[in-house]
Motif scaffolding. Structure first.
Motif, short mmCIF file in Angstrom:
data_model
loop_
_atom_site.label_atom_id
_atom_site.label_comp_id
_atom_site.label_asym_id
_atom_site.label_seq_id
_atom_site.Cartn_x
_atom_site.Cartn_y
_atom_site.Cartn_z
N ALA A 37 -17.73 52.29 23.69
CA ALA A 37 -18.71 51.33 23.43
C ALA A 37 -18.85 51.32 22.29
N SER A 38 -18.48 52.28 20.84
CA SER A 38 -18.40 51.98 19.71
C SER A 38 -18.02 52.42 19.05
N PRO A 39 -16.52 51.92 18.53
CA PRO A 39 -15.18 52.43 18.15
C PRO A 39 -15.04 52.23 16.84
N GLU A 40 -14.69 53.17 15.75
CA GLU A 40 -14.56 52.68 14.45
C GLU A 40 -14.72 51.31 14.22
N HIS A 41 -13.91 50.72 14.41
CA HIS A 41 -14.57 49.12 14.34
C HIS A 41 -14.51 48.06 15.07
N LEU A 42 -15.88 48.04 15.23
CA LEU A 42 -16.26 46.74 16.62
C LEU A 42 -15.28 45.44 16.54
N PRO A 43 -14.89 45.18 17.77
CA PRO A 43 -14.63 43.49 17.81
C PRO A 43 -15.50 42.54 17.12
N GLU A 44 -14.38 41.87 16.55
CA GLU A 44 -15.28 40.27 15.84
C GLU A 44 -15.25 39.28 16.83
N PHE A 45 -15.98 38.35 17.24
CA PHE A 45 -15.65 36.60 17.26
C PHE A 45 -14.94 36.48 15.64
N PRO A 46 -14.33 34.90 15.72
CA PRO A 46 -13.65 34.72 14.53
C PRO A 46 -15.11 34.08 13.75
N GLY A 47 -15.08 34.35 12.48
CA GLY A 47 -16.04 34.03 11.96
C GLY A 47 -17.76 35.38 11.62
N GLY A 48 -17.40 35.83 13.20
CA GLY A 48 -18.79 36.82 13.08
C GLY A 48 -19.85 36.82 14.12
N ILE A 49 -20.30 37.39 14.76
CA ILE A 49 -21.47 37.64 15.66
C ILE A 49 -22.37 35.83 15.38
N ASP A 50 -22.96 35.52 14.14
CA ASP A 50 -23.93 34.02 14.19
C ASP A 50 -23.01 33.27 14.64
N GLN A 51 -21.40 32.89 14.63
CA GLN A 51 -20.58 32.25 14.97
C GLN A 51 -20.46 32.12 16.54
N PHE A 52 -20.64 33.07 17.19
CA PHE A 52 -20.51 33.36 18.08
C PHE A 52 -21.47 32.72 19.08
N MET A 53 -23.04 32.80 18.73
CA MET A 53 -24.13 32.83 18.83
C MET A 53 -23.68 31.43 19.32
N SER A 54 -23.55 29.89 17.63
CA SER A 54 -23.29 29.30 17.66
C SER A 54 -22.15 28.52 18.87
N TYR A 55 -21.14 29.25 19.35
CA TYR A 55 -20.36 29.14 19.74
C TYR A 55 -20.90 28.83 20.99
N VAL A 56 -21.84 30.00 21.88
CA VAL A 56 -22.84 29.89 23.42
C VAL A 56 -23.49 28.08 22.96
N GLY A 57 -23.96 28.77 22.13
CA GLY A 57 -25.16 27.82 22.18
C GLY A 57 -24.77 25.96 22.14
N LYS A 58 -23.16 26.05 21.40
CA LYS A 58 -23.26 24.44 21.84
C LYS A 58 -22.35 24.24 23.25
N ASN A 59 -22.00 25.22 23.57
CA ASN A 59 -21.31 25.24 25.01
C ASN A 59 -22.05 25.35 26.00
N ILE A 60 -23.48 25.60 26.57
CA ILE A 60 -24.24 25.83 26.99
C ILE A 60 -25.14 24.33 28.14
N ARG A 61 -24.50 24.64 28.94
CA ARG A 61 -24.95 23.21 29.43
C ARG A 61 -26.08 23.66 30.16
N TYR A 62 -26.99 23.22 30.17
CA TYR A 62 -28.70 23.99 31.23
C TYR A 62 -28.64 23.39 32.40
N PRO A 63 -28.45 24.46 34.07
CA PRO A 63 -27.92 23.73 35.04
C PRO A 63 -29.49 23.10 35.46
N ALA A 64 -28.72 22.14 35.72
CA ALA A 64 -29.79 20.79 36.49
C ALA A 64 -31.36 21.85 37.18
#
Length: 145
Positions: A37-64
């Motif tokens: 749950a909390s290792p010495e070093h957490l996993p990291e998305f390439p570019g950091g968590i802000d880049q992950f949220m950006s990735y999610v925001g760019k790829n989400i399609r709001y369901p009709a």
């Protein structure tokens, strides 16, 4: 005298050598299937968590169907970042609407590989929890002539 000294050196070497091997073994994670749950070093998305949220925001399609029903809110997802950086076992901890939940799971599942978390210098499996917010914008934009 030399024989006694040689035996003593061999004895000390075997004792300290065995301890060094035990120390190395203790550093390794005890199980390949352990989830941290909390290792010495957490996993990291390439570019950091802000880049992950950006990735999610760019790829989400709001369901009709969710848009038509004016459904919005925050989906809480939990997943495992594997030792190789891939994402597995994505599950919804807090639901908003079935199609919104499914879309959040789809985008996180298709995420590029992360840098894995580490414990004592070894890659380990890590449980990660994130919110994904869906908002319907009620703003109307007018074009000026």
């Amino acid at each position: 005298m030399m024989k006694l000294l040689s035996i003593l050196i061999l004895f000390l070497f075997s004792v300290f050598g065995a301890n060094a091997q035990k120390t190395d073994t203790l550093k390794k994670p005890t199980s390949d299937t352990s989830i941290y749950a909390s290792p010495e070093h957490l996993p990291e998305f390439p570019g950091g968590i802000d880049q992950f949220m950006s990735y999610v925001g760019k790829n989400i399609r709001y369901p009709a169907d969710a848009r038509a029903a004016s459904k919005q809110g925050k989906v809480i997802l939990q997943f495992i970042v594997e030792k190789d950086g891939s994402i597995s076992k994505v599950k919804v901890l807090r639901s908003v609407f079935p199609s919104i939940d499914a879309e959040a799971v789809r985008v996180v599942t298709s995420s590029p590989k992360w840098a894995p978390g580490t414990q004592d210098g070894y890659p380990v499996r890590v449980r990660y929890t994130i919110p994904v917010t869906f908002n319907i914008s009620n703003k109307v934009y007018f074009l000026k002539d």
